[in-house]
Write a protein that holds these residues in place. Structure first.
Motif, PDB file in Angstrom:
ATOM      1  N   GLY A   1       7.422   2.115  -8.343  1.00  0.00           N
ATOM      2  CA  GLY A   1       7.834   0.729  -8.555  1.00  0.00           C
ATOM      3  C   GLY A   1       8.862   0.215  -7.567  1.00  0.00           C
ATOM      4  O   GLY A   1       9.259  -0.950  -7.627  1.00  0.00           O
ATOM      5  N   GLU A   2       9.292   1.032  -6.609  1.00  0.00           N
ATOM      6  CA  GLU A   2      10.307   0.614  -5.637  1.00  0.00           C
ATOM      7  C   GLU A   2       9.888   0.824  -4.186  1.00  0.00           C
ATOM      8  O   GLU A   2      10.134  -0.024  -3.340  1.00  0.00           O
ATOM      9  N   THR A   3       9.272   1.951  -3.896  1.00  0.00           N
ATOM     10  CA  THR A   3       8.920   2.303  -2.524  1.00  0.00           C
ATOM     11  C   THR A   3       7.780   1.418  -2.024  1.00  0.00           C
ATOM     12  O   THR A   3       6.761   1.270  -2.702  1.00  0.00           O
ATOM     13  N   PRO A   4       7.952   0.788  -0.826  1.00  0.00           N
ATOM     14  CA  PRO A   4       6.859  -0.017  -0.279  1.00  0.00           C
ATOM     15  C   PRO A   4       5.668   0.859   0.095  1.00  0.00           C
ATOM     16  O   PRO A   4       5.845   1.921   0.677  1.00  0.00           O
ATOM     17  N   CYS A   5       4.474   0.402  -0.272  1.00  0.00           N
ATOM     18  CA  CYS A   5       3.251   1.157   0.050  1.00  0.00           C
ATOM     19  C   CYS A   5       2.395   0.381   1.044  1.00  0.00           C
ATOM     20  O   CYS A   5       2.748   0.262   2.194  1.00  0.00           O
ATOM     21  N   ARG A   6       1.316  -0.185   0.595  1.00  0.00           N
ATOM     22  CA  ARG A   6       0.341  -0.851   1.472  1.00  0.00           C
ATOM     23  C   ARG A   6       0.893  -2.161   2.029  1.00  0.00           C
ATOM     24  O   ARG A   6       1.411  -3.004   1.313  1.00  0.00           O
TER      25      ARG A   6
ATOM     26  N   ARG B   1      13.121  -7.867  14.131  1.00  0.00           N
ATOM     27  CA  ARG B   1      14.427  -7.345  14.535  1.00  0.00           C
ATOM     28  C   ARG B   1      14.750  -6.072  13.757  1.00  0.00           C
ATOM     29  O   ARG B   1      15.901  -5.726  13.586  1.00  0.00           O
ATOM     30  N   CYS B   2      13.720  -5.371  13.314  1.00  0.00           N
ATOM     31  CA  CYS B   2      13.905  -4.139  12.553  1.00  0.00           C
ATOM     32  C   CYS B   2      13.594  -2.933  13.431  1.00  0.00           C
ATOM     33  O   CYS B   2      12.885  -3.044  14.425  1.00  0.00           O
ATOM     34  N   ALA B   3      14.114  -1.790  13.035  1.00  0.00           N
ATOM     35  CA  ALA B   3      13.878  -0.562  13.781  1.00  0.00           C
ATOM     36  C   ALA B   3      12.409  -0.172  13.713  1.00  0.00           C
ATOM     37  O   ALA B   3      11.757  -0.355  12.684  1.00  0.00           O
ATOM     38  N   GLU B   4      11.897   0.358  14.815  1.00  0.00           N
ATOM     39  CA  GLU B   4      10.515   0.816  14.847  1.00  0.00           C
ATOM     40  C   GLU B   4      10.322   1.890  13.793  1.00  0.00           C
ATOM     41  O   GLU B   4      11.164   2.771  13.627  1.00  0.00           O
ATOM     42  N   GLY B   5       9.239   1.794  13.050  1.00  0.00           N
ATOM     43  CA  GLY B   5       8.957   2.755  12.002  1.00  0.00           C
ATOM     44  C   GLY B   5       9.500   2.370  10.646  1.00  0.00           C
ATOM     45  O   GLY B   5       9.168   2.991   9.648  1.00  0.00           O
ATOM     46  N   GLU B   6      10.338   1.337  10.606  1.00  0.00           N
ATOM     47  CA  GLU B   6      10.867   0.863   9.325  1.00  0.00           C
ATOM     48  C   GLU B   6       9.708   0.233   8.555  1.00  0.00           C
ATOM     49  O   GLU B   6       9.039  -0.668   9.043  1.00  0.00           O
ATOM     50  N   VAL B   7       9.448   0.718   7.345  1.00  0.00           N
ATOM     51  CA  VAL B   7       8.278   0.286   6.589  1.00  0.00           C
ATOM     52  C   VAL B   7       8.410  -1.165   6.123  1.00  0.00           C
ATOM     53  O   VAL B   7       7.533  -1.973   6.330  1.00  0.00           O
TER      54      VAL B   7
END
Length: 134
Positions: free
Chosen positions: A80-85, A42-48
């Protein structure tokens, strides 16, 4: 409303409907030897990172239904905050946790104990409909 305004409002309505339908990432269907699971974002397309997944399904042998809320899992970047893989999905209930990887691996934990480890396959709606008819 005159003819010209009505005539222009129809394409605009269709465009709005199309745009709203592309705002969600959609459904994914996973079939393992023990479970048939449908995940819906239920999240917006492209939301990581997404904290709004629904897992619906059933245990294939007993038919026991399953309905859980969950989230996507990622490693964090150097800050330490931004989602990566992307790692997969996690769905929790009081007694068990379901972890599903992008390659279709299903792990179910009871507390810290692994109670099920199965490789599944991602399917489409047509495959599940055929299985349901059998």
């Amino acid at each position: 409303m005159n003819f010209r305004a009505h005539h222009l409002s129809q394409p605009l309505s269709v465009l709005c409907l199309l745009l709203s339908s592309t705002m969600t990432a959609g459904e994914r269907l996973l079939v393992t030897p023990s479970y048939q699971l449908k995940m819906d974002s239920r999240c917006a397309e492209g939301e990581v990172s997404c904290a709004h997944y629904t897992l619906q399904g059933r245990e294939r042998h007993s038919g026991e239904p399953l309905m859980l809320q969950g989230r996507s899992m990622h490693t964090t970047c150097a800050d330490g905050e931004t989602p990566c893989r992307f790692l997969g999905y996690r769905f929790d209930e009081p007694e068990r946790s379901f972890l599903i990887t992008e390659d279709g691996l299903l792990n179910i934990y009871h507390g810290d104990n692994l109670i099920l480890h199965e490789q599944g396959r991602w399917e489409d709606d047509a495959v599940l409909e055929r299985e349901g008819d059998q």
